[in-house]
Design an enzyme around this catalytic site. Structure first.
Site, PDB file in Angstrom:
ATOM      1  N   THR A   1     -14.163   8.222   0.207  1.00 11.71           N
ATOM      2  CA  THR A   1     -14.842   8.428  -1.092  1.00 11.71           C
ATOM      3  C   THR A   1     -16.284   7.936  -1.026  1.00 11.71           C
ATOM      4  O   THR A   1     -17.218   8.640  -1.389  1.00 11.71           O
ATOM      5  CB  THR A   1     -14.130   7.664  -2.230  1.00 11.71           C
ATOM      6  OG1 THR A   1     -13.973   6.304  -1.818  1.00 11.71           O
ATOM      7  CG2 THR A   1     -12.793   8.292  -2.576  1.00 11.71           C
TER       8      THR A   1
ATOM      9  N   TYR B   1      -1.514   0.434  10.694  1.00 13.27           N
ATOM     10  CA  TYR B   1      -1.775  -0.230   9.407  1.00 13.27           C
ATOM     11  C   TYR B   1      -0.571  -0.091   8.474  1.00 13.27           C
ATOM     12  O   TYR B   1      -0.099  -1.063   7.883  1.00 13.27           O
ATOM     13  CB  TYR B   1      -3.024   0.375   8.761  1.00 13.27           C
ATOM     14  CG  TYR B   1      -3.249  -0.048   7.324  1.00 13.27           C
ATOM     15  CD1 TYR B   1      -3.874  -1.256   7.019  1.00 13.27           C
ATOM     16  CD2 TYR B   1      -2.834   0.764   6.258  1.00 13.27           C
ATOM     17  CE1 TYR B   1      -4.073  -1.640   5.692  1.00 13.27           C
ATOM     18  CE2 TYR B   1      -3.034   0.385   4.941  1.00 13.27           C
ATOM     19  CZ  TYR B   1      -3.652  -0.814   4.661  1.00 13.27           C
ATOM     20  OH  TYR B   1      -3.846  -1.193   3.353  1.00 13.27           O
TER      21      TYR B   1
ATOM     22  N   SER C   1       0.813  -1.220   0.000  1.00  9.53           N
ATOM     23  CA  SER C   1       0.000   0.000   0.000  1.00  9.53           C
ATOM     24  C   SER C   1       0.847   1.272   0.000  1.00  9.53           C
ATOM     25  O   SER C   1       1.918   1.329   0.623  1.00  9.53           O
ATOM     26  CB  SER C   1      -0.875   0.001   1.254  1.00  9.53           C
ATOM     27  OG  SER C   1      -1.384   1.290   1.502  1.00  9.53           O
TER      28      SER C   1
ATOM     29  N   GLU D   1       0.179   3.641   1.744  1.00  8.40           N
ATOM     30  CA  GLU D   1       0.263   4.076   3.151  1.00  8.40           C
ATOM     31  C   GLU D   1       1.666   3.846   3.711  1.00  8.40           C
ATOM     32  O   GLU D   1       2.048   4.448   4.706  1.00  8.40           O
ATOM     33  CB  GLU D   1      -0.752   3.309   4.003  1.00  8.40           C
ATOM     34  CG  GLU D   1      -2.137   3.902   4.008  1.00  8.40           C
ATOM     35  CD  GLU D   1      -2.225   5.243   4.727  1.00  8.40           C
ATOM     36  OE1 GLU D   1      -1.838   5.311   5.896  1.00  8.40           O
ATOM     37  OE2 GLU D   1      -2.676   6.209   4.112  1.00  8.40           O
TER      38      GLU D   1
HETATM   39  P1  NAP Z   1     -11.490  -4.792   1.847  1.00  6.26           P
HETATM   40  O1  NAP Z   1     -12.635  -4.436   0.966  1.00  6.26           O
HETATM   41  O2  NAP Z   1     -11.467  -4.288   3.252  1.00  6.26           O
HETATM   42  O3  NAP Z   1     -11.376  -6.386   1.872  1.00  6.26           O
HETATM   43  C1  NAP Z   1     -10.564  -7.054   2.811  1.00  6.26           C
HETATM   44  C2  NAP Z   1     -10.778  -8.548   2.681  1.00  6.26           C
HETATM   45  O4  NAP Z   1      -9.944  -9.213   3.646  1.00  6.26           O
HETATM   46  C3  NAP Z   1     -12.219  -9.021   2.943  1.00  6.26           C
HETATM   47  O5  NAP Z   1     -12.529 -10.060   2.041  1.00  6.26           O
HETATM   48  C4  NAP Z   1     -12.098  -9.584   4.361  1.00  6.26           C
HETATM   49  O6  NAP Z   1     -13.056 -10.586   4.643  1.00  6.26           O
HETATM   50  C5  NAP Z   1     -10.725 -10.200   4.314  1.00  6.26           C
HETATM   51  N1  NAP Z   1     -10.154 -10.457   5.646  1.00  6.26           N
HETATM   52  C6  NAP Z   1      -9.918  -9.552   6.624  1.00  6.26           C
HETATM   53  N2  NAP Z   1      -9.391 -10.168   7.683  1.00  6.26           N
HETATM   54  C7  NAP Z   1      -9.285 -11.488   7.393  1.00  6.26           C
HETATM   55  C8  NAP Z   1      -8.824 -12.635   8.095  1.00  6.26           C
HETATM   56  N3  NAP Z   1      -8.360 -12.551   9.329  1.00  6.26           N
HETATM   57  N4  NAP Z   1      -8.861 -13.829   7.464  1.00  6.26           N
HETATM   58  C9  NAP Z   1      -9.353 -13.930   6.216  1.00  6.26           C
HETATM   59  N5  NAP Z   1      -9.823 -12.894   5.503  1.00  6.26           N
HETATM   60  C10 NAP Z   1      -9.795 -11.683   6.080  1.00  6.26           C
HETATM   61  O7  NAP Z   1     -10.098  -4.322   1.187  1.00  6.26           O
HETATM   62  P2  NAP Z   1      -9.763  -3.935  -0.335  1.00  6.26           P
HETATM   63  O8  NAP Z   1      -9.982  -2.476  -0.511  1.00  6.26           O
HETATM   64  O9  NAP Z   1     -10.411  -4.904  -1.240  1.00  6.26           O
HETATM   65  O10 NAP Z   1      -8.182  -4.135  -0.333  1.00  6.26           O
HETATM   66  C11 NAP Z   1      -7.592  -5.397  -0.662  1.00  6.26           C
HETATM   67  C12 NAP Z   1      -6.160  -5.411  -0.152  1.00  6.26           C
HETATM   68  O11 NAP Z   1      -5.415  -4.351  -0.753  1.00  6.26           O
HETATM   69  C13 NAP Z   1      -6.001  -5.203   1.347  1.00  6.26           C
HETATM   70  O12 NAP Z   1      -4.893  -5.957   1.769  1.00  6.26           O
HETATM   71  C14 NAP Z   1      -5.696  -3.720   1.484  1.00  6.26           C
HETATM   72  O13 NAP Z   1      -4.990  -3.457   2.680  1.00  6.26           O
HETATM   73  C15 NAP Z   1      -4.842  -3.517   0.244  1.00  6.26           C
HETATM   74  N6  NAP Z   1      -4.832  -2.172  -0.327  1.00  6.26           N
HETATM   75  C16 NAP Z   1      -6.004  -1.557  -0.633  1.00  6.26           C
HETATM   76  C17 NAP Z   1      -5.990  -0.313  -1.237  1.00  6.26           C
HETATM   77  C18 NAP Z   1      -7.270   0.401  -1.597  1.00  6.26           C
HETATM   78  O14 NAP Z   1      -7.217   1.618  -1.829  1.00  6.26           O
HETATM   79  N7  NAP Z   1      -8.397  -0.300  -1.694  1.00  6.26           N
HETATM   80  C19 NAP Z   1      -4.761   0.300  -1.531  1.00  6.26           C
HETATM   81  C20 NAP Z   1      -3.582  -0.383  -1.228  1.00  6.26           C
HETATM   82  C21 NAP Z   1      -3.624  -1.625  -0.638  1.00  6.26           C
HETATM   83  P3  NAP Z   1     -14.526 -10.226   5.253  1.00  6.26           P
HETATM   84  O15 NAP Z   1     -15.370  -9.886   4.062  1.00  6.26           O
HETATM   85  O16 NAP Z   1     -14.898 -11.494   5.909  1.00  6.26           O
HETATM   86  O17 NAP Z   1     -14.351  -9.080   6.193  1.00  6.26           O
HETATM   87  O1  G4F Z   2     -10.575   6.810   2.651  1.00  5.87           O
HETATM   88  P1  G4F Z   2      -9.585   6.719   3.730  1.00  5.87           P
HETATM   89  O2  G4F Z   2     -10.023   6.108   5.010  1.00  5.87           O
HETATM   90  O3  G4F Z   2      -8.322   5.968   3.102  1.00  5.87           O
HETATM   91  P2  G4F Z   2      -6.774   5.854   3.530  1.00  5.87           P
HETATM   92  O4  G4F Z   2      -6.586   6.137   4.969  1.00  5.87           O
HETATM   93  O5  G4F Z   2      -6.004   6.690   2.575  1.00  5.87           O
HETATM   94  O6  G4F Z   2      -6.485   4.306   3.289  1.00  5.87           O
HETATM   95  C1  G4F Z   2      -6.933   3.628   2.111  1.00  5.87           C
HETATM   96  O7  G4F Z   2      -5.944   3.721   1.122  1.00  5.87           O
HETATM   97  C2  G4F Z   2      -4.703   3.052   1.431  1.00  5.87           C
HETATM   98  C3  G4F Z   2      -3.759   3.279   0.242  1.00  5.87           C
HETATM   99  O8  G4F Z   2      -3.026   4.456   0.460  1.00  5.87           O
HETATM  100  C4  G4F Z   2      -4.987   1.581   1.655  1.00  5.87           C
HETATM  101  F1  G4F Z   2      -3.823   0.930   1.878  1.00  5.87           F
HETATM  102  C5  G4F Z   2      -5.946   1.422   2.809  1.00  5.87           C
HETATM  103  O9  G4F Z   2      -6.248   0.031   2.964  1.00  5.87           O
HETATM  104  C6  G4F Z   2      -7.234   2.172   2.490  1.00  5.87           C
HETATM  105  O10 G4F Z   2      -7.849   1.538   1.395  1.00  5.87           O
HETATM  106  O11 G4F Z   2      -9.009   8.183   4.069  1.00  5.87           O
HETATM  107  C7  G4F Z   2      -8.487   9.037   3.070  1.00  5.87           C
HETATM  108  C8  G4F Z   2      -8.255  10.428   3.650  1.00  5.87           C
HETATM  109  C9  G4F Z   2      -7.448  10.442   4.954  1.00  5.87           C
HETATM  110  O12 G4F Z   2      -6.498  11.487   4.890  1.00  5.87           O
HETATM  111  C10 G4F Z   2      -8.476  10.769   6.026  1.00  5.87           C
HETATM  112  O13 G4F Z   2      -7.951  11.472   7.152  1.00  5.87           O
HETATM  113  O14 G4F Z   2      -9.509  11.007   3.964  1.00  5.87           O
HETATM  114  C11 G4F Z   2      -9.413  11.661   5.216  1.00  5.87           C
HETATM  115  N1  G4F Z   2     -10.746  11.778   5.815  1.00  5.87           N
HETATM  116  C12 G4F Z   2     -11.351  12.956   6.144  1.00  5.87           C
HETATM  117  N2  G4F Z   2     -12.541  12.702   6.697  1.00  5.87           N
HETATM  118  C13 G4F Z   2     -11.547  10.770   6.163  1.00  5.87           C
HETATM  119  C14 G4F Z   2     -12.689  11.358   6.708  1.00  5.87           C
HETATM  120  N3  G4F Z   2     -11.411   9.435   6.029  1.00  5.87           N
HETATM  121  C15 G4F Z   2     -12.426   8.639   6.456  1.00  5.87           C
HETATM  122  N4  G4F Z   2     -12.320   7.309   6.309  1.00  5.87           N
HETATM  123  N5  G4F Z   2     -13.564   9.178   7.028  1.00  5.87           N
HETATM  124  C16 G4F Z   2     -13.746  10.528   7.186  1.00  5.87           C
HETATM  125  O15 G4F Z   2     -14.758  10.985   7.706  1.00  5.87           O
END
Ligand code: NAP
Ligand code: G4F
Length: 321
Positions: free
Chosen positions: A189, A148, A124, A126
């Site tokens: 978002t 995280y 990520s 992050e």
């Molecule tokens: P998500 O919607 O939160 O999905 C997470 C998945 O992990 C769900 O299927 C969840 O299952 C499963 N999970 C959580 N804990 C588990 C456990 N202990 N054992 C087995 N399964 C478990 O996340 P996503 O947005 O699709 O992201 C996918 C991956 O990419 C994650 O590793 C995230 O950290 C990484 N990532 C995401 C972003 C982003 O912007 N979306 C960016 C960079 C990296 P349940 O449905 O049962 O909860």
């Molecule tokens: O949507 P967010 O919670 O995403 P964040 O923290 O960037 O993390 C996501 O992206 C990562 C990749 O860089 C992934 F690895 C991670 O698993 C996840 O998918 O927050 C985005 C921004 C932050 O700066 C937060 O402080 O939005 C700001 N924010 C402002 N108000 C808020 C809010 N975020 C959330 N969730 N809720 C609010 O009310």
């Protein structure tokens, strides 16, 4: 014979899109799910008859090893994690167990039961946290700002380490934020597009947010799962940054989403300090040039197009709810 893919996190946003994508490529798709008292297959309901699910949990090494042994996958996509940054301060130990140690457990399962499988780790942006250079690329030093982010740095390096120690095809995709109509409601978002739709429909009066100034490189999740697959189609294992190269503030996100429904966000967005974080990541913006050059990957969907897709999907869902 069809290639076999195993996806952890198949019930999540990325897992569900990746499963659909791999089915179109002719893969036999297997997914890991953990037991819940009520079914959470909403995101995979359209493909449930075309995939095979296996019970398992990132906390349970035995379940992972047995699953890999049984499936004998050609490709493993490790997407499962505790993925919400805010929760990681409230549950830092659990986040470490899932998001950091869970990666070692999956790598061990592959090393012991199918060592020639290609392994993708969901790293990520992050990890860049308090950014050391802008834009961020593969060589930018990490400075995580949340439990995280710290856990993801561990997952990233253990993947590199297994590649170098055991000659495994193990790669890390350093993905910047990617969103969609399947995004969890807690992420900013979707929280905003959902609120814009509900406010337009008269079902909600306002939305409370934290920091409006932070900036993110937001892309569309459907575009990003293709990059994951491309990384595993290379001859040599390598890590890639995936993002759009553009960055927008949370405030601009609000404007864009409320514009879709013809409302002025300033009339509906309130600040509540409870949504501000103990340590913030102020600015993320990718340099995806390596992925462009080596993988031939480029994002297809603009930020504005993605927000419009999300708001319209939320309008439709809410109108029928
Ligand atoms: P998500 O919607 O939160 O999905 C997470 C998945 O992990 C769900 O299927 C969840 O299952 C499963 N999970 C959580 N804990 C588990 C456990 N202990 N054992 C087995 N399964 C478990 O996340 P996503 O947005 O699709 O992201 C996918 C991956 O990419 C994650 O590793 C995230 O950290 C990484 N990532 C995401 C972003 C982003 O912007 N979306 C960016 C960079 C990296 P349940 O449905 O049962 O909860
Ligand atoms: O949507 P967010 O919670 O995403 P964040 O923290 O960037 O993390 C996501 O992206 C990562 C990749 O860089 C992934 F690895 C991670 O698993 C996840 O998918 O927050 C985005 C921004 C932050 O700066 C937060 O402080 O939005 C700001 N924010 C402002 N108000 C808020 C809010 N975020 C959330 N969730 N809720 C609010 O009310």
């Amino acid at each position: 014979m069809a290639k076999k893919a195993l996806i952890t996190g198949i019930t999540g946003q990325d897992g569900s899109f990746l499963a659909e994508f791999l089915l179109t490529k002719g893969y036999e798709v297997h997914g890991m799910t953990r037991r819940t008292s009520t079914m959470n297959f909403e995101r995979i309901k359209n493909i449930i008859d075309e995939i095979e699910l296996h019970p398992g949990d990132l906390l349970d090494q035995h379940s992972l090893t047995m699953m890999v042994k049984e499936v004998q996958p050609d490709e493993v996509y490790n997407l499962a994690a505790q993925s919400f940054v805010e929760t990681s301060w409230k549950q830092p130990v659990l986040t470490g167990e899932f998001t950091a140690m869970g990666v070692t457990k999956m790598l061990e399962a592959v090393r012991l039961s199918k060592p020639d499988a290609k392994f993708y780790q969901a790293s990520s942006s992050e990890m860049f946290g308090k950014v050391q250079e802008t834009p961020q690329k593969e060589t930018t030093p990490f400075y995580p700002r949340s439990p995280y982010g710290v856990a993801k740095v561990y997952g990233h390096w253990i993947t590199v380490n297994y590649r170098e120690s055991f000659d495994m095809f193990a790669v890390s995709g350093i993905l910047f934020n990617h969103e969609s109509e399947r995004r969890g409601l807690e992420f900013v978002t979707r929280k905003v597009t959902h609120a814009a739709a509900r406010i337009k429909l008269g079902k909600q009066d306002f939305v409370e947010l934290g920091n409006l100034d932070s900036k993110r490189d937001w892309g569309y999740a459907k575009d990003y799962v293709e990059a994951m697959w491309l990384m595993l189609q290379q001859d040599k294992p390598d890590d890639f940054v995936i993002g759009t190269g553009q960055t927008w503030s949370v405030e601009h996100l609000c404007k864009t989403a409320f514009d879709v429904v013809g409302l002025n966000y300033k009339d509906y967005v309130k600040i509540n300090d409870k949504f501000k974080r103990p340590a913030e990541v102020d600015l993320l913006v990718a340099d995806p040039s390596k992925a462009n050059k080596v993988l031939g990957w480029k994002p297809k969907t603009s930020f504005e197009q993605m927000i419009e897709i999300m708001v319209k999907s939320d309008m439709e869902r809410e109108a029928n709810a």
